[in-house]
Design an enzyme around this catalytic site. Structure first.
Site, mmCIF file in Angstrom:
data_model
loop_
_atom_site.group_PDB
_atom_site.id
_atom_site.type_symbol
_atom_site.label_atom_id
_atom_site.label_comp_id
_atom_site.label_asym_id
_atom_site.label_seq_id
_atom_site.Cartn_x
_atom_site.Cartn_y
_atom_site.Cartn_z
ATOM 1 N N SER A 491 -90.838 -30.625 27.921
ATOM 2 C CA SER A 491 -90.815 -29.172 27.984
ATOM 3 C C SER A 491 -91.977 -28.689 28.844
ATOM 4 O O SER A 491 -92.062 -29.031 30.014
ATOM 5 C CB SER A 491 -90.851 -28.589 26.571
ATOM 6 O OG SER A 491 -90.582 -27.214 26.586
ATOM 7 N N ASP A 579 -79.250 -28.453 25.998
ATOM 8 C CA ASP A 579 -80.535 -27.763 25.914
ATOM 9 C C ASP A 579 -80.342 -26.273 26.177
ATOM 10 O O ASP A 579 -79.909 -25.879 27.260
ATOM 11 C CB ASP A 579 -81.510 -28.374 26.925
ATOM 12 C CG ASP A 579 -82.937 -27.902 26.717
ATOM 13 O OD1 ASP A 579 -83.148 -26.922 25.994
ATOM 14 O OD2 ASP A 579 -83.840 -28.530 27.302
ATOM 15 N N HIS A 611 -82.884 -29.581 23.321
ATOM 16 C CA HIS A 611 -84.187 -29.533 23.966
ATOM 17 C C HIS A 611 -85.143 -30.600 23.437
ATOM 18 O O HIS A 611 -85.918 -31.179 24.202
ATOM 19 C CB HIS A 611 -84.797 -28.143 23.770
ATOM 20 C CG HIS A 611 -86.069 -27.930 24.517
ATOM 21 N ND1 HIS A 611 -86.148 -28.013 25.894
ATOM 22 C CD2 HIS A 611 -87.334 -27.643 24.091
ATOM 23 C CE1 HIS A 611 -87.386 -27.774 26.285
ATOM 24 N NE2 HIS A 611 -88.118 -27.559 25.214
#
Length: 634
Positions: A491, A579, A611
């Site tokens: 991320s 995601d 995600h």
């Protein structure tokens, strides 16, 4: 098994206490919520509600047959299961029941064929084709929550009325109130009191972010966490009650003192006398345990003495039952273990007992680094801030070669790498890599000023902080190999990893990124947290925001894609096809840019993961491929 649990279906763990009662936790089928009152254990799934006593099953309800609501919410944001004080009712949250197409018998002569077709088409258009928003990542297909009540005496299930139409209820606590969440991360939320007659009253102020309502055992005091609306998605929160604040937001923590509250309160956090509240939270590179006295607002650390911190770098509160605290303790070389201790009298210390030592410990060496940015990198709006890192490395004889270093960068960006057990770090250390886990400025545990310092400076301040931490580690530990460096992250950690190999192309030999943000400008229209896309680059956000050329240019300027042409290190990308937070097309954008330049790149695609890439098979796949990538290129 002595409590009537089916041992093939349930795993039951019991802890005998002096009172003669026991706490029992169970993990049954997927998407279940276990909860315990004094004598009963309740397990809730989409299909069944089971209540058990010491002698066996007390009540079993088939929620599908009742047909009062849709799927039960078992997430941390909305989900709950709460006993009434009389122990005859249970509250939980579920999806509102949607209309379904009615099947009309052919022998109904009151309707013509044309009328029948028109009626079905109308229902289909209204319920099956109209787009319905949900709450985003981890909350897919959750749109309209409702509060449900189970009456255990008669076995009835009902949906509580009186909740305003523009309010989504969650985190319900029987006794006084429920917490209403209006948005997932950029959330505005409030506390409401709702009685069984449908009367609803707001208990908190406007334009606040409120969560974790916790009622004292005597029913006299309600506490909750409170923060700002918008801005950083994880920030320092105040521990409040309706008339005052027990612990305010901490801007600049004093050395060795509590740095504020950054995480949710456990369901049971009150002392038996309703005078003290226990919580765990980040403090610099640690996670510590604290107690606040509501009479004096004094905050006390409940961890062992400072000399014991190297044994346990992380203390996480699980529950408090009649002054008995249950905590999970770990460190980078010690897997989690349960410890218990009774709340001490004023001025006293806790006598901690370990229920069972870890089955395995590892001979990793670990240390905490404090890093001060160079003067030219000091933040003019928030001067004098420092940050930290946790260095973990395998034990090696003095005559062996230097150790390759893997720089691990956390996401968030407002989160933390505490000195706790981390499976990925431990696996890499076991395989011969040193790991540096960096808590750059903006990480939790360093005060609210540190968090706010990153706003408008992503892709710059955080990148330079990571690089400064690596330089400090190499300078302080000569056993690390400066010629064999890699960087990994997910991320925002993937965002920084790709920035680092682009901004320092001669420094790193390999990169592995999970669901990274690559181009913040193209991410704007596809992410479920649009507000953060503006806030992160220093632009204010409102619900009716329309993109401008200025804002898009700022997002692009701070994105790793602008440095893609300079990347030389081989890049491994791991993307989740579902995601909702960072579209997998972000990683594909970098993949195509690197492929077009014949740069070494490999992409792993996980079509059924989101995600966090948290499926067990996905985690194993990602770890193994990361290790092979590092071995190949280091």
């Amino acid at each position: 098994s002595d409590c009537g649990f089916n041992t093939d279906k349930y795993g039951c763990l019991k802890f005998p206490f002096a009172s003669g009662r026991f706490i029992s936790t169970c993990k049954c089928q997927r998407n279940s919520i276990p909860v315990l009152n004094r004598w009963h254990l309740c397990s809730l799934t989409d299909a069944l509600l089971e209540v058990r006593q010491e002698k066996g099953l007390r009540k079993c309800l088939n929620l599908s047959a009742v047909n009062k609501h849709g799927r039960v919410y078992d997430d941390a944001q909305f989900g709950c299961l709460s006993w009434s004080q009389c122990e005859n009712k249970l509250l939980y949250v579920a999806e509102k029941l949607k209309r379904t197409v009615s099947i009309i018998p052919f022998n109904d002569t009151s309707l013509t064929l044309t009328a029948l077709v028109c009626r079905c088409v109308t229902v289909t258009k209204q319920d099956r084709s109209v787009y319905c928003e949900d709450w985003g990542e981890t909350l897919t297909n959750k749109s309209v929550p409702v509060v449900c009540v189970v009456n255990l005496q008669c076995g009835s299930v009902s949906v509580l009325q009186g909740v305003p139409l523009d309010v989504s209820p969650g985190q319900v606590r029987a006794g006084i109130s429920f917490c209403v969440v209006l948005l997932k991360f950029c959330f505005r939320s409030a506390l409401f009191k709702l009685d069984l007659d449908g009367n609803c009253e707001c208990l908190s102020g406007d334009n606040l972010s409120v969560s974790c309502p916790r009622l004292s055992p005597d029913g006299s005091t309600l506490i909750y966490l409170q923060g700002r609306v918008f801005g950083p998605h994880n920030q320092c929160l105040s521990l409040s009650k309706r008339t005052s604040t027990l612990l305010d937001v901490v801007n600049r923590p004093q050395t060795g003192q509590c740095a504020g509250v950054y995480e949710a309160l456990p369901a049971c956090c009150w002392s038996a006398d309703s005078q003290r509240v226990v919580f765990s939270s980040a403090r610099r590179n640690w996670k510590d345990l604290f107690m606040v006295d509501r009479r004096s607002n004094k905050v006390t650390s409940l961890c062992d003495s400072l000399s014991d911190l190297p044994a346990y770098g992380s203390w996480r509160l699980l529950t408090v039952q009649e002054d008995l605290m249950v905590v999970c303790c770990s460190s980078p070389n010690t897997p989690p273990t349960l410890r218990v201790g009774f709340l001490p009298p004023a001025g006293g210390a806790v006598s901690w007992q370990t229920l069972q030592p870890p089955v395995l410990t590892f001979d990793f060496q670990w240390t905490v680094l404090d890093v001060t940015p160079p003067p030219e990198e000091d933040n003019t709006h928030y001067p004098g801030l420092d940050f930290g890192a946790v260095l973990v490395k395998p034990s090696r004889p003095p005559n062996e070669n230097k150790t390759p270093l893997v720089v691990s960068v956390h996401g968030g960006p407002h989160s933390q790498f505490p000195a706790e057990w981390n499976c990925t770090t431990a696996g890499l250390a076991k395989l011969g890599f040193a790991v540096l886990m960096v808590n750059y400025r903006g990480s939790t545990g360093f005060g609210q000023d540190g968090i706010l310092s990153l706003i408008g400076r992503i892709g710059s301040q955080d990148v330079k902080d990571v690089q400064a931490a690596v330089a400090a580690a190499l300078q302080r530990d000569v056993s690390l190999d400066p010629d064999r460096l890699a960087v990994i992250g997910g991320s925002h950690g993937g965002f920084l990893s790709c920035h680092l190999v682009g901004q320092y192309p001669e420094f790193y030999r390999a990169c592995a990124a999970r669901n990274p943000v690559i181009n913040a400008a193209t991410l704007l229209g596809t992410s479920d947290i649009v507000d953060w896309r503006y806030t992160s680059v220093g632009f204010p956000y409102s619900y009716d925001q329309i993109p401008t050329a200025e804002a898009l240019a700022a997002m692009l300027e701070r994105s790793p894609i602008t440095h893609a042409a300079q990347i030389k290190a081989p890049v491994l990308l791991m993307l989740g096809g579902r995601d909702r937070r960072v579209s997998p097309h972000q990683g594909l954008e970098l993949y195509k840019a690197l492929k077009s330049r014949a740069s070494p790149v490999r992409l792993l695609w996980f079509p059924d993961d989101g995600h966090s890439l948290s499926r067990v098979d996905t985690q194993a796949d990602c770890f193994l491929n990361t290790v092979l990538w590092l071995h190949q290129h280091l």
